[in-house]
Design a protein around this motif. Sequence first.
Motif, short mmCIF file in Angstrom:
data_model
loop_
_atom_site.label_atom_id
_atom_site.label_comp_id
_atom_site.label_asym_id
_atom_site.label_seq_id
_atom_site.Cartn_x
_atom_site.Cartn_y
_atom_site.Cartn_z
N GLU A 1 0.82 -1.21 0.00
CA GLU A 1 0.00 0.00 0.00
C GLU A 1 0.85 1.27 0.00
N ASN A 2 2.19 1.13 -0.03
CA ASN A 2 3.06 2.30 -0.13
C ASN A 2 2.95 2.90 -1.53
N TRP A 3 3.48 4.11 -1.67
CA TRP A 3 3.09 4.89 -2.84
C TRP A 3 4.19 5.82 -3.35
N ALA A 4 3.98 6.25 -4.60
CA ALA A 4 4.69 7.39 -5.19
C ALA A 4 3.67 8.51 -5.33
N ALA A 5 4.14 9.78 -5.35
CA ALA A 5 3.20 10.89 -5.37
C ALA A 5 3.75 12.08 -6.13
N ILE A 6 2.82 12.91 -6.60
CA ILE A 6 3.14 14.22 -7.19
C ILE A 6 2.43 15.27 -6.35
N VAL A 7 3.20 16.23 -5.86
CA VAL A 7 2.66 17.35 -5.11
C VAL A 7 2.84 18.61 -5.96
N PHE A 8 1.82 19.45 -6.02
CA PHE A 8 1.90 20.66 -6.86
C PHE A 8 1.09 21.77 -6.20
N GLY A 9 1.29 23.00 -6.72
CA GLY A 9 0.57 24.14 -6.15
C GLY A 9 1.07 24.53 -4.77
N SER A 10 2.31 24.19 -4.45
CA SER A 10 2.86 24.46 -3.12
C SER A 10 3.64 25.77 -3.11
N THR A 11 3.84 26.30 -1.91
CA THR A 11 4.61 27.54 -1.75
C THR A 11 6.09 27.28 -1.55
N GLY A 12 6.51 26.02 -1.56
CA GLY A 12 7.92 25.72 -1.39
C GLY A 12 8.24 24.33 -1.90
N VAL A 13 9.54 24.02 -1.91
CA VAL A 13 10.01 22.74 -2.43
C VAL A 13 9.94 21.66 -1.36
N ASN A 14 10.08 20.40 -1.80
CA ASN A 14 10.20 19.24 -0.91
C ASN A 14 9.04 19.14 0.07
N ARG A 15 7.83 19.16 -0.48
CA ARG A 15 6.63 19.08 0.34
C ARG A 15 6.07 17.66 0.33
N TYR A 16 5.58 17.25 1.49
CA TYR A 16 4.97 15.93 1.64
C TYR A 16 3.61 15.93 0.94
N VAL A 17 3.08 14.73 0.72
CA VAL A 17 1.82 14.60 -0.02
C VAL A 17 0.68 15.31 0.70
N SER A 18 0.75 15.43 2.02
CA SER A 18 -0.28 16.14 2.79
C SER A 18 0.34 17.36 3.46
N SER A 19 1.01 18.18 2.66
CA SER A 19 1.67 19.37 3.21
C SER A 19 0.62 20.42 3.54
N GLU A 20 1.07 21.52 4.13
CA GLU A 20 0.13 22.54 4.61
C GLU A 20 -0.60 23.24 3.48
N ASP A 21 -0.02 23.29 2.28
CA ASP A 21 -0.72 23.92 1.18
C ASP A 21 -0.52 23.07 -0.06
N GLY A 22 -1.10 23.50 -1.16
CA GLY A 22 -0.94 22.74 -2.39
C GLY A 22 -1.84 21.51 -2.44
N MET A 23 -1.64 20.70 -3.47
CA MET A 23 -2.37 19.45 -3.68
C MET A 23 -1.39 18.30 -3.78
N GLY A 24 -1.79 17.13 -3.33
CA GLY A 24 -0.98 15.93 -3.45
C GLY A 24 -1.81 14.77 -3.97
N ILE A 25 -1.29 14.05 -4.95
CA ILE A 25 -1.95 12.85 -5.46
C ILE A 25 -0.96 11.70 -5.38
N SER A 26 -1.34 10.66 -4.64
CA SER A 26 -0.46 9.50 -4.48
C SER A 26 -0.99 8.32 -5.28
N PHE A 27 -0.05 7.53 -5.79
CA PHE A 27 -0.35 6.34 -6.59
C PHE A 27 0.24 5.14 -5.85
N ARG A 28 -0.63 4.33 -5.26
CA ARG A 28 -0.17 3.19 -4.48
C ARG A 28 0.31 2.06 -5.38
N ASN A 29 1.22 1.27 -4.84
CA ASN A 29 1.72 0.11 -5.58
C ASN A 29 0.60 -0.87 -5.90
#
Length: 705
Positions: A95-123
């Motif tokens: 159930e682990n995953w790869a993800a794309i995070v976008f629309g963030s105010t900074g680099v190196n953001r987690y999939v559930s960061s404080e802003d932006g959007m994150g979409i994860s694709f589970r194995n």
Amino acid sequence: MDTFDTSTNSLDINFENDKRQSGTAGILKYVEAYVPESGVQDDQTQVNNPQQPNKLYLVNVANGVSPDYNFIDGTEFAIECEVTAGANNPARDSENWAAIVFGSTGVNRYVSSEDGMGISFRNDGRIEVWDGQSRVYGSDLADALPAGPLKVRIEAKTSNFQGGSPATINLFVNDQPIRITSNTVAYVKPSGFRGNYITLLGIGAGLVHTFDDLKVTALAEVHSMTQSLTFGPGETSKDIVIKIPEAMNRDNDAVIRLTSRNPTIANAERAIGGVLIMDFPIGSPITQTITIKAVNKGRTFFTLSDNAEVAVGDPMSVSILTSLVQNPSFELSYQPVSPHYGWPDFWIAYGSYVGVNRADGPFQNNGLVPDRSQVAFIQGQATAGLEQIINGLVPGKKYWLQFRYNAVECCPSLSIRFDRNELDRMDSIQPVGGTNAYYFRNVSFVPQMSSTLLEFGSIAASLIDAVTIIQRDEGNVVVQNPSFEASGLPQSPGMISPDPISGWDGTGSYGVNFSGDGPFADNGTAPDQDLVAFLQGQGTSLSQLIGDLTAGQRYSLSYACNARLGNTPHLKVTIGTVSAQDEDVSAVGGSNPYHLRSFAFTAENDTANLVFTQTAAGDNTVLLDNVAIQTGEETLRVRITIQSAENGVMRLLWPTSAIGFQLQSASSATGPWITNSLPVSAEGDQNVVSDTIGSAALFYRLAKD
């Protein structure tokens, strides 16, 4: 476009990026996430691994890798990438995953960061969608995606990158629309985007995630590649880049206008009347570098317009700051992955373990967070620490460094250093325990230069918050956070309640604003640094127990106050059992100085409770700044406010209540001082002198007759 095609395998993900990348953004460098345990793990981030040729290769990199570029070229954009989650696990049972995070105010953001959007694709084929830290949707195994590589396309459309304008997001996989809510293929992000940094990441011990052919496209606009520009103390100019669409000057000349809404705060070099005209001849480069000049403290915006009715990007905000400490309450950065390691914004970390925690820890495990909602932690068996360069000090003047601190467990040492020289030290710090208040420290120092390096060094685990520096002369009684700078600047409208403001106990609706910028502190120039406190509504108060008094000794309380435009608040001020003020407060208007108030009192005990209360009914707001208590009667410090005017003339203002003072000037801060003969006029409660701005430096002061 980044193909990740390289001539050989490399642990450097920027290897041959000039050969594999193309597009109008230029050659972009990737930023890798900081992994505190042992630094950046290069073997977890590779390009062209033999098992996954010509791809970006990630293994368990929770904060991923990010192009060092804010993709705000257009408000309608698309991200395309080939994604394989768990490429080395063909069983697809993780159930682990790869993800794309976008629309963030900074680099190196987690999939559930404080802003932006994150979409994860589970194995295992499921997806998960996050809007900031809110989970929007998670698919079931019945709707599992096919095995990778997946051809992913994310489309987004918004009105601006200032936040508050809804953004619509769609997801396509292998050219098919994919549901990203419980019943629709589109999701509307109500708060929109405040930036567009992109992060590629993946988790799972030993699980290999790959990305390939990363492509970002946008309906191009004329825009500044910098959304916001901040000048700290002592900074006078910074460069920005203006970019036009590639086709705009392909067949015709292009003309762009950059306009400052308030040239008295900031202006472009070579601008006339606040407007800079930029020519982009046919076939010339599509970018130009422009220098922005700081003029006065405050905040303004720069707008773009063109001669071809091409869409333009968002206004660029410019802030001229005089706050001596940036991000003092560590609120600007937070890594969602526990235990939340990572460098706080504006601070440089050294040693092995640093980060930011909230009330739920794990290092913030005792005591109440002193200011707003976050604290910094410094952890390590050897010395670790945080440091920041402090600019804008006046050599020879006395300052207070104030901060709050605590221990995670017994018994760390905390060292305070300026320019590598130890100024203060606390050893064997005990945790405050339970819900007790953090320890408070006030350290006096006299800088020898205008800039210095401030360091907090810790052996074992310490917690730090509410770092502030205030200029104070001899004879001042310690007031905690007297100019309300320790909180840093919250997002508009600046409300902090019910969270605390360091040093103050609050009731009702209170917070801090950037002076003059609002929405509550929407007029006037505050006397000390950038931030002021506001008290909104009847009964709202801020209070502090003042110590180190001597019963029977005379003292003077002074502070600055103002009102929100259109309001008539009533400010009641008490010190102990004595009333210092009980009257309406009017708005000073424009950029005029705040009202200054002074009151002499006799201490009844060795402590006294200082209380500021807004008592008017309705939606009335009073503003406060620069609270001081001095020994003796003569305490009101009269400050000169300098305003720039047109045609090379500036205005110097000080209160008419400051009787017996004369304006003096000198070519050096050390004198000799000469009494100024320019005429003094009264405007409301302010004395005003106009003087011509010359080419040589000139210093001003007020001297008592």
